[in-house]
Design an enzyme around this catalytic site. Structure first.
Site, short mmCIF file in Angstrom:
data_model
loop_
_atom_site.label_atom_id
_atom_site.label_comp_id
_atom_site.label_asym_id
_atom_site.label_seq_id
_atom_site.Cartn_x
_atom_site.Cartn_y
_atom_site.Cartn_z
N ASP A 127 1.07 -1.36 0.00
CA ASP A 127 -0.18 0.18 -0.09
C ASP A 127 0.82 1.26 -0.08
O ASP A 127 1.54 1.53 0.51
CB ASP A 127 -1.57 0.27 1.33
CG ASP A 127 -1.99 0.49 1.59
OD1 ASP A 127 -1.95 2.19 0.55
OD2 ASP A 127 -3.50 0.77 2.20
N ARG A 172 -0.33 4.38 -0.24
CA ARG A 172 -0.54 5.60 -0.19
C ARG A 172 -0.41 6.79 0.82
O ARG A 172 0.00 5.86 2.03
CB ARG A 172 -2.36 5.32 -0.01
CG ARG A 172 -2.96 5.12 -1.27
CD ARG A 172 -3.77 4.46 -0.71
NE ARG A 172 -4.43 3.33 -0.50
CZ ARG A 172 -5.97 2.70 -0.13
NH1 ARG A 172 -6.47 3.13 -0.40
NH2 ARG A 172 -5.57 1.56 1.05
N1 LIG Z 1 -2.84 -3.14 -6.12
C1 LIG Z 1 -4.22 -3.44 -6.03
N2 LIG Z 1 -4.52 -2.66 -5.30
C2 LIG Z 1 -6.40 -2.47 -6.42
C3 LIG Z 1 -6.91 -4.12 -5.52
N3 LIG Z 1 -8.48 -3.59 -5.86
C4 LIG Z 1 -9.10 -2.73 -5.49
N4 LIG Z 1 -7.47 -1.51 -5.41
C5 LIG Z 1 -7.25 -0.51 -5.06
O1 LIG Z 1 -7.96 -0.22 -3.62
C6 LIG Z 1 -8.11 0.91 -3.25
C7 LIG Z 1 -8.89 1.05 -2.38
O2 LIG Z 1 -9.36 2.32 -1.87
P1 LIG Z 1 -10.52 2.80 -0.87
O3 LIG Z 1 -12.13 3.06 -1.85
O4 LIG Z 1 -10.04 4.26 -0.83
O5 LIG Z 1 -10.86 1.80 -0.60
P2 LIG Z 1 -9.91 1.14 1.69
O6 LIG Z 1 -8.62 1.10 1.41
O7 LIG Z 1 -10.42 0.03 1.85
O8 LIG Z 1 -10.53 1.92 2.51
P3 LIG Z 1 -12.00 2.55 3.06
O9 LIG Z 1 -13.01 1.69 1.75
O10 LIG Z 1 -12.50 3.44 3.18
O11 LIG Z 1 -12.64 1.20 4.16
C8 LIG Z 1 -7.93 2.14 -4.54
O12 LIG Z 1 -7.16 2.41 -5.00
C9 LIG Z 1 -8.48 0.75 -5.58
O13 LIG Z 1 -7.40 0.38 -6.38
C10 LIG Z 1 -5.82 -4.81 -6.46
O14 LIG Z 1 -6.83 -6.28 -6.34
N5 LIG Z 1 -4.33 -3.90 -6.53
#
Ligand SMILES: Nc1nc2c(ncn2[C@@H]2O[C@H](COP(=O)(O)OP(=O)(O)OP(=O)(O)O)[C@@H](O)[C@H]2O)c(=O)[nH]1
Length: 237
Positions: free
Chosen positions: A142, A144
């Site tokens: 992650d 971010r």
């Molecule tokens: N590297 C990667 N990123 C993913 C995958 N699936 C989803 N994402 C990313 O995960 C992130 C999800 O972000 P958010 O919607 O803020 O969700 P979160 O960090 O789970 O936090 P909350 O929803 O607030 O609980 C996005 O940037 C998506 O593009 C994956 O399989 N691999």
């Protein structure tokens, strides 16, 4: 100067709100008035805030805020691999009712970018989970930094919020940056056969707070609606 005060200085001096534009957006079945706000002084892309006035906002409550990291595949195209799109629409629907600010952060793929995320999907199809797939690509699980979200909030003169999330990292980073999180509301988790393994990996890696979110049996595509004051179970920063 205290750490918090110093952080606020950084936020207010470096990041400025530069443009406010009214845009009606589709939420649920209707068009809802909203305002799109851009910023100067933010790193890593054109992050935006979407302010939604809300039909029945309560000014005595801290404003409802969601940090939503970009997910082109889920948010725009409704990819079945995740539940990002459903969570985005759920957040906006809640804000249409009670008002709020959604920070749309250009942190595609947990910050590794769209092309790398698509590569990671290919690896996941061979049986490794979403975090191992990032590592396999020599990228962080992650990448971010939610400090920029705190800068955006300070630039909007917001320092006390109700946060819509299941992600403990968002909570701790915002608190460390000086944002007062008065309450945490869990997002729903939209479990389907296609995204179950992804959501289970998030839970196993503590990227999701409440195990009940996944143990609730729900029909395909329907939200496991749980609202808990997670502030009770999280240490205050
Ligand atoms: N590297 C990667 N990123 C993913 C995958 N699936 C989803 N994402 C990313 O995960 C992130 C999800 O972000 P958010 O919607 O803020 O969700 P979160 O960090 O789970 O936090 P909350 O929803 O607030 O609980 C996005 O940037 C998506 O593009 C994956 O399989 N691999």
């Amino acid at each position: 100067m205290s750490y918090v005060a110093a952080q606020r200085m950084v936020g207010t001096s470096n990041t400025l709100c530069r443009a406010r534009n009214p845009v009606k957006i589709a939420i649920g079945d209707g068009q809802v008035p909203a305002e799109f706000l851009g910023f100067d002084g933010l790193e890593g892309g054109e992050h935006i805030a979407i302010r939604v006035p809300g039909r029945s906002s309560d000014p005595s409550q801290p404003i409802l805020v969601r940090l939503h990291s970009e997910c082109l595949t889920g948010d725009v195209f409704g990819s079945a691999r995740c539940d990002c799109g459903q969570q985005l629409h759920e957040a906006l629907a809640q804000m249409a009712e009670e008002g709020g600010v959604l920070l749309y952060l250009r942190q595609e793929g947990r910050g590794i970018g769209l092309y790398a995320k698509l590569e990671a999907y290919r690896l996941q199809d061979r049986g490794i989970d979403t975090y191992a797939a990032n590592r396999e690509l020599n990228l962080p699980e992650d990448a971010r930094d939610f400090g920029l979200a705190a800068q955006m909030l300070f630039a909007l003169n917001i320092d006390r919020i109700r946060l819509l999330t299941n992600n403990p990292e968002k909570v701790s980073q915002l608190r460390a940056a000086g944002i007062n999180i008065a309450a945490i509301r869990q997002t729903s988790v939209f479990v389907t056969d296609s995204n179950r393994a992804y959501l289970q990996a998030k839970l196993a890696h503590r990227h999701m707070l409440d195990p009940r979110l996944l143990s609730v049996p729900v029909p395909d595509g329907l939200a496991a609606t749980t609202e808990t004051a997670l502030a009770k179970v999280l240490p205050h920063g």
